[in-house]
Design a protein around this motif. Structure first.
Motif, PDB file in Angstrom:
ATOM      1  N   VAL A 120       0.834  -1.202   0.000  1.00  0.00           N
ATOM      2  CA  VAL A 120       0.000   0.000   0.000  1.00  0.00           C
ATOM      3  C   VAL A 120       0.872   1.257   0.000  1.00  0.00           C
ATOM      4  O   VAL A 120       0.633   2.203  -0.753  1.00  0.00           O
ATOM      5  CB  VAL A 120      -0.950  -0.002   1.218  1.00  0.00           C
ATOM      6  CG1 VAL A 120      -1.583   1.366   1.412  1.00  0.00           C
ATOM      7  CG2 VAL A 120      -2.032  -1.050   1.037  1.00  0.00           C
TER       8      VAL A 120
ATOM      9  N   THR B  63       2.593   1.580  -3.442  1.00  0.00           N
ATOM     10  CA  THR B  63       1.633   1.954  -4.478  1.00  0.00           C
ATOM     11  C   THR B  63       1.194   3.404  -4.320  1.00  0.00           C
ATOM     12  O   THR B  63       1.077   4.145  -5.307  1.00  0.00           O
ATOM     13  CB  THR B  63       0.401   1.030  -4.415  1.00  0.00           C
ATOM     14  OG1 THR B  63       0.822  -0.333  -4.511  1.00  0.00           O
ATOM     15  CG2 THR B  63      -0.564   1.329  -5.548  1.00  0.00           C
ATOM     16  N   ALA B  64       0.964   3.834  -3.077  1.00  0.00           N
ATOM     17  CA  ALA B  64       0.585   5.227  -2.838  1.00  0.00           C
ATOM     18  C   ALA B  64       1.692   6.178  -3.259  1.00  0.00           C
ATOM     19  O   ALA B  64       1.433   7.241  -3.838  1.00  0.00           O
ATOM     20  CB  ALA B  64       0.250   5.426  -1.357  1.00  0.00           C
ATOM     21  N   TYR B  65       2.928   5.812  -2.981  1.00  0.00           N
ATOM     22  CA  TYR B  65       4.055   6.654  -3.403  1.00  0.00           C
ATOM     23  C   TYR B  65       4.084   6.794  -4.923  1.00  0.00           C
ATOM     24  O   TYR B  65       4.248   7.890  -5.462  1.00  0.00           O
ATOM     25  CB  TYR B  65       5.364   6.052  -2.902  1.00  0.00           C
ATOM     26  CG  TYR B  65       6.583   6.660  -3.555  1.00  0.00           C
ATOM     27  CD1 TYR B  65       7.058   7.903  -3.157  1.00  0.00           C
ATOM     28  CD2 TYR B  65       7.249   5.991  -4.583  1.00  0.00           C
ATOM     29  CE1 TYR B  65       8.167   8.467  -3.753  1.00  0.00           C
ATOM     30  CE2 TYR B  65       8.349   6.556  -5.192  1.00  0.00           C
ATOM     31  CZ  TYR B  65       8.807   7.795  -4.776  1.00  0.00           C
ATOM     32  OH  TYR B  65       9.897   8.353  -5.390  1.00  0.00           O
TER      33      TYR B  65
ATOM     34  N   MET C  87      -6.525  -0.030  -1.591  1.00  0.00           N
ATOM     35  CA  MET C  87      -6.093   1.210  -2.241  1.00  0.00           C
ATOM     36  C   MET C  87      -7.208   1.801  -3.099  1.00  0.00           C
ATOM     37  O   MET C  87      -7.385   3.024  -3.151  1.00  0.00           O
ATOM     38  CB  MET C  87      -4.862   0.953  -3.102  1.00  0.00           C
ATOM     39  CG  MET C  87      -3.578   0.804  -2.309  1.00  0.00           C
ATOM     40  SD  MET C  87      -3.174   2.286  -1.355  1.00  0.00           S
ATOM     41  CE  MET C  87      -2.929   3.471  -2.663  1.00  0.00           C
TER      42      MET C  87
ATOM     43  N   ALA D  58      -8.590   5.434  -2.459  1.00  0.00           N
ATOM     44  CA  ALA D  58      -8.546   6.413  -3.544  1.00  0.00           C
ATOM     45  C   ALA D  58      -9.930   6.980  -3.828  1.00  0.00           C
ATOM     46  O   ALA D  58     -10.096   8.187  -4.047  1.00  0.00           O
ATOM     47  CB  ALA D  58      -7.965   5.779  -4.811  1.00  0.00           C
TER      48      ALA D  58
ATOM     49  N   PHE E 298      -6.264   9.000  -8.650  1.00  0.00           N
ATOM     50  CA  PHE E 298      -5.114   8.229  -8.187  1.00  0.00           C
ATOM     51  C   PHE E 298      -5.086   6.922  -8.968  1.00  0.00           C
ATOM     52  O   PHE E 298      -6.031   6.133  -8.892  1.00  0.00           O
ATOM     53  CB  PHE E 298      -5.202   7.945  -6.684  1.00  0.00           C
ATOM     54  CG  PHE E 298      -5.215   9.178  -5.830  1.00  0.00           C
ATOM     55  CD1 PHE E 298      -4.056   9.872  -5.572  1.00  0.00           C
ATOM     56  CD2 PHE E 298      -6.409   9.650  -5.297  1.00  0.00           C
ATOM     57  CE1 PHE E 298      -4.077  11.008  -4.790  1.00  0.00           C
ATOM     58  CE2 PHE E 298      -6.434  10.776  -4.503  1.00  0.00           C
ATOM     59  CZ  PHE E 298      -5.259  11.471  -4.256  1.00  0.00           C
TER      60      PHE E 298
ATOM     61  N   VAL F 154      -4.003   3.503  -9.028  1.00  0.00           N
ATOM     62  CA  VAL F 154      -3.500   2.518  -8.066  1.00  0.00           C
ATOM     63  C   VAL F 154      -3.578   1.102  -8.613  1.00  0.00           C
ATOM     64  O   VAL F 154      -3.432   0.142  -7.857  1.00  0.00           O
ATOM     65  CB  VAL F 154      -4.286   2.608  -6.734  1.00  0.00           C
ATOM     66  CG1 VAL F 154      -4.054   3.943  -6.074  1.00  0.00           C
ATOM     67  CG2 VAL F 154      -5.782   2.378  -6.950  1.00  0.00           C
TER      68      VAL F 154
END
Length: 863
Positions: free
Chosen positions: A40, A43-45, A386, A390, A406, A408
């Motif tokens: 997570v 992936t967020a980065y 995610m 999102a 986003f 993701v």
């Protein structure tokens, strides 16, 4: 031979995991939690900071900036400079510009569709992070871009056409509309193409519709795309297209075939040297500069130059990595306990000729397989999480401020990342049990005794428990301190009233009829009407104290302030005489400004006087009375806005000292304040501050008809002071950090509790005969439970001590995000440690109590 034996190990490992289904399920779930959290975060980065530009072949896109003579990196350029780079750089096949105002709210009036305001029910508005909007016009977000924007990005409209050239736009002004706004606002009406809309009073033809969720070079989907060459129609008083000192735009380029980033950077540096001669020789732009070109990104600077952001990302990745360490230690403890029951199997394999290396490889293969299975479980679960996050983030942000997107969806990079950390986790938690179990097997085979190895295995299990407790405790304490810092930021005495104060900021349409005189007259009429509203006790104009920290150098020797003679650098704010009364700021000595003071041609009071805060007075004249003394201020050209009033030049006489206020900075440097009198000629440039005895929300809801009665084209944004406090760095920074750290710490606590519970449960099973014998020899159930808890308490207490040391180091790293707390917050350390000890002991108590139910006669019969 190796592939064949590896396949044998995999088949045998799969059979062993299937045979011990309970252990396998628990281990997979624990590891999946740790791996999923890392997935997570990664992936967020990638979705927020690591995504490329939304373009065809994004790997050929690049960002452009200049490293100025002062060392500062400047990503914004003037429009004339953009034209020079566009026409003079041959390393790029195309160069585009995007206005620095990525989201520009514009009044919209077109068709028969009614206006709307920001969604009052959205989470961002309810939390006070976005304003309550008062007005009777619809406002839309607009991205202002160069005419070649879509052709260089390689993305065309899904309907209609892109912008024409400059000459066509001059005769037929046009805009593009995003498919998101077209569907949301016009229900996908195909007849919209070719219709005329009026944005900010300018008639424009809708020429095309951009693809759904198309971000381009921005971070959110705008409602409209507007050509940069028509910007003077929106802002007639701004000479953007000809002013070389107006840094309005970010630049992006597509590398020409065969050209590299290094070649483009070298060519741009040469051209930048020629352009510096056209700038003000006294500014940084008039001095030699070096170009900076890096792979295309929505971020204004390379991530390695955003030190604060990079620091935060590193801390987050370390935190989620620590959770994975907890998970690995958790499963390693279980695997080590399970290894005791496999001694007969391992001894038999040794007797049949297997080497210790072969045994270690077999156990490592099982652990790696377990890690990969956990990764298979973690990947879809983290992707679903995610997607939910999102969607929630996008819904929390009102669509009137743009559409957040986003990306993701898992890609090859995410698959590779999850595979790598899954394999690494399997090796990490499996290596020690593999070495230990093979050593025990050799010892048992050779000596027939396992006493020493049992002691060593017990100590290793205690190390694993202590590791889990230490890491989880450090994460929990860090999260607790951040939460307490956020609460402190809202409850601390700011030195001014917070409840019952409303900030009202007017936005006038950029039309020629709204001259400075017209705006000033509107503000005066509005202030008079506001003062007459029921419950309103005071009205003034000034920047609110939590956002009024502009700075100036102060000299006391009569000379203009410079870096050599400046006594201090203090905040300053322009206020009206009733500002202190309205906000409840006490005057400690002297007097306030006079409301009837004369005016100079520059719009400032002819009586050049200032009021100092208590901290500023103490800084300039420690132990002395500052009233009646003189000073000079200088801003050294730190502000770009040419219309902003600056206190440079004249002498100022100190006429009073006010109490300190706090609100804008983590180090409370904004308490050192210089107050200057706000001229009546500049009321239109500052927010209106209202003090009311009634409900501020009710007052804000009544503003819409009031504004409409004065001018139907007016638009205003309203905040309560309580909302504004939630936007200060003293609240936002620790709150954001707490929102990330607290769930991570909670997951660490859960994993550590599972580890204690699972390890003790497994040990209880292995010691069932011992417990039965103790009971048969007269031990009570309380004795057995006490014995088990004492054995568990040793590693838990050791982990608590180590965790406190880790937390002390973490608090030092987080000191920039903590406000009003010491580096070692005793409350957080004590409460979280005691809570953790109670949870760990409860996790150990449940299986220990189960052990007392063993039948003593059964244990004696087995002996």
């Amino acid at each position: 031979m190796l592939p064949e034996t590896l396949l044998q190990d995999l088949r045998y490992g799969a059979r062993m995991l299937r045979r011990n289904a309970g252990f396998t399920v628990v281990a997979i779930l624990v590891l999946a939690l740790g791996i999923g959290l890392n997935d997570v975060a990664f992936t967020a980065y990638r979705a927020v900071f690591g995504r490329p530009l939304d373009a065809r072949d994004p790997g050929r896109m690049a960002n452009l900036a200049l490293v100025l003579h002062s060392g500062a990196t400047q990503p914004y350029f003037s429009y004339p400079d953009y034209e020079a780079y566009r026409d003079g750089l041959h390393s790029f096949s195309g160069l585009i510009a995007q206005s620095s105002e990525e989201s520009l709210p514009l009044a919209y009036a077109g068709g028969n569709h009614g206006g709307n305001g920001p969604a009052a029910g959205s989470l961002a508005v309810r939390l006070g992070l976005l304003p309550f909007s008062a007005g009777n016009k619809e406002w839309v977000t607009t991205m202002v871009v160069s005419e070649n924007y879509f052709s260089v990005l390689g993305v065309g409209p899904v309907r209609g056409r892109a912008f024409g050239d400059t000459s066509e736009l001059a005769s037929h002004p046009m805009v593009l509309i995003s498919e998101n706004y077209w569907q949301r606002r016009f229900a996908g009406d195909p007849a919209l193409l070719g219709q005329t809309v009026r944005l900010n009073g300018v008639a424009l033809t809708i020429a095309g519709i951009t693809p759904r969720n198309f971000l381009g070079t921005g971070t959110e989907v705008p409602d409209f795309w507007f050509p940069l060459s028509l910007e003077p129609l929106l802002h007639p008083d701004r000479n953007l297209l000809r002013d070389r000192e107006d840094r309005c735009c970010r630049l992006f380029g597509r590398l020409a075939p065969g050209a590299s980033i290094d070649e483009a950077q070298a060519e741009m540096t040469v051209l930048a040297g020629h352009l510096s001669a056209l700038h003000d020789p006294h500014s940084d732009w008039g001095k030699p500069a070096n170009a900076l070109v890096w792979p295309g990104s929505p971020l204004p600077l390379p991530i390695d130059q955003l030190s604060g952001l990079r620091y935060a990302i590193v801390l987050i990745m370390v935190a989620v990595g620590m959770v994975l360490v907890i998970a690995c230690a958790n499963v390693a403890g279980l695997q080590l306990a399970r290894a005791t029951s496999r001694q007969n199997e391992l001894c038999l394999r040794l007797a049949l000729g297997a080497s210790r290396t072969r045994l270690v490889r077999q156990v490592l293969t099982e652990c790696s397989l377990l890690g990969l299975l956990a990764g298979v479980v973690a990947l879809p679960c983290s992707w679903i999480l995610m997607k939910v996050l999102a969607t929630a983030a996008a819904e929390a942000f009102p669509p009137e401020y743009g559409t957040l997107i986003f990306h993701v969806n898992p890609d090859l990079g995410i698959f590779a990342y999850v595979f790598s950390i899954s394999l690494a986790a399997g090796i990490l938690f499996g290596l020690t049990p593999a070495l230990e179990s093979s050593r025990d097997a050799i010892s048992a085979a050779l000596k027939g005794a396992t006493g020493t190895s049992a002691v060593r295995s017990r100590r290793l299990r205690e190390v694993f428990i202590a590791t889990q407790v230490a890491v989880a405790l450090a994460l929990m304490i860090a999260g607790s301190m951040l939460i307490r810092s956020s609460i402190h930021a809202l409850k601390v005495d700011r030195g001014f009233e917070v409840k019952g104060i409303v900030d009202l900021t007017l936005q006038f349409p950029d039309e020629s009829k709204y001259t400075a005189g017209v705006k000033r007259d509107v503000v005066r009429r509005l202030r008079a009407r506001l003062a007459a509203l029921p419950g309103v006790t005071a009205v003034t104009s000034a920047e609110p104290p939590m956002f009024g920290c502009r700075r100036a150098s102060v000299s006391l020797n009569g000379e203009a302030p410079t870096t050599h003679n400046a006594r201090a650098v203090l905040c300053f704010n322009y206020v009206q005489p009733d500002y202190f009364q309205t906000l409840g700021i006490p005057l400690l000595s002297g007097r306030s400004f006079e409301s009837h003071a004369g005016r100079s041609q520059a719009g400032q009071a002819t009586e050049a006087s200032v009021i100092l805060s208590e901290s500023a007075a103490r800084r300039l004249w420690p132990g002395q009375d500052p009233v009646g003394r003189s000073l000079r201020l200088g801003t050294e050209g730190q502000f770009d806005s040419k219309s902003e009033p600056l206190p440079d030049g004249p002498f100022y006489r100190v006429i009073g000292v006010a109490g300190d206020t706090h609100g804008a900075t983590l180090d409370d440097s904004d308490s050192e304040m210089v107050y200057l009198q706000l001229s009546e000629e500049r009321l239109q440039d500052h927010p209106i501050l209202l003090r009311t005895e009634s409900d501020p929300r009710q007052l804000m809801r009544s503003l819409r008809p009031l504004l409409a009665s004065i001018d139907p084209d007016l638009y205003a944004e309203c905040y309560t002071f309580e909302d504004l406090l939630r936007q200060t760095v003293t609240f936002i920074l620790p709150s954001f950090a707490a929102a990330l750290a607290s769930p991570i710490g909670l997951i660490g606590l859960i994993l550590a509790s599972i580890g204690v519970f699972g390890t003790v449960s497994y040990i209880v099973v292995l010691r069932r005969r011992e417990v039965g014998i103790r009971l048969a020899l007269g031990a009570t159930r309380a004795d057995i439970i006490g014995l088990m808890l004492r054995e568990v308490a040793r590693p838990v207490v050791a982990g608590l001590v180590a965790g406190m040391l880790l937390a002390t180091g973490a608090s030092r790293l987080l000191r920039g995000a903590l406000h009003g707390l010491s580096a070692v917050d005793g409350f957080s350390f004590a409460v979280v440690s005691l809570l953790f000890l109670a949870i760990a002991m409860f996790a150990a108590y449940v299986p220990s109590r189960r052990a007392t139910r063993v039948d003593p006669m059964l244990a004696l019969r087995c002996e």
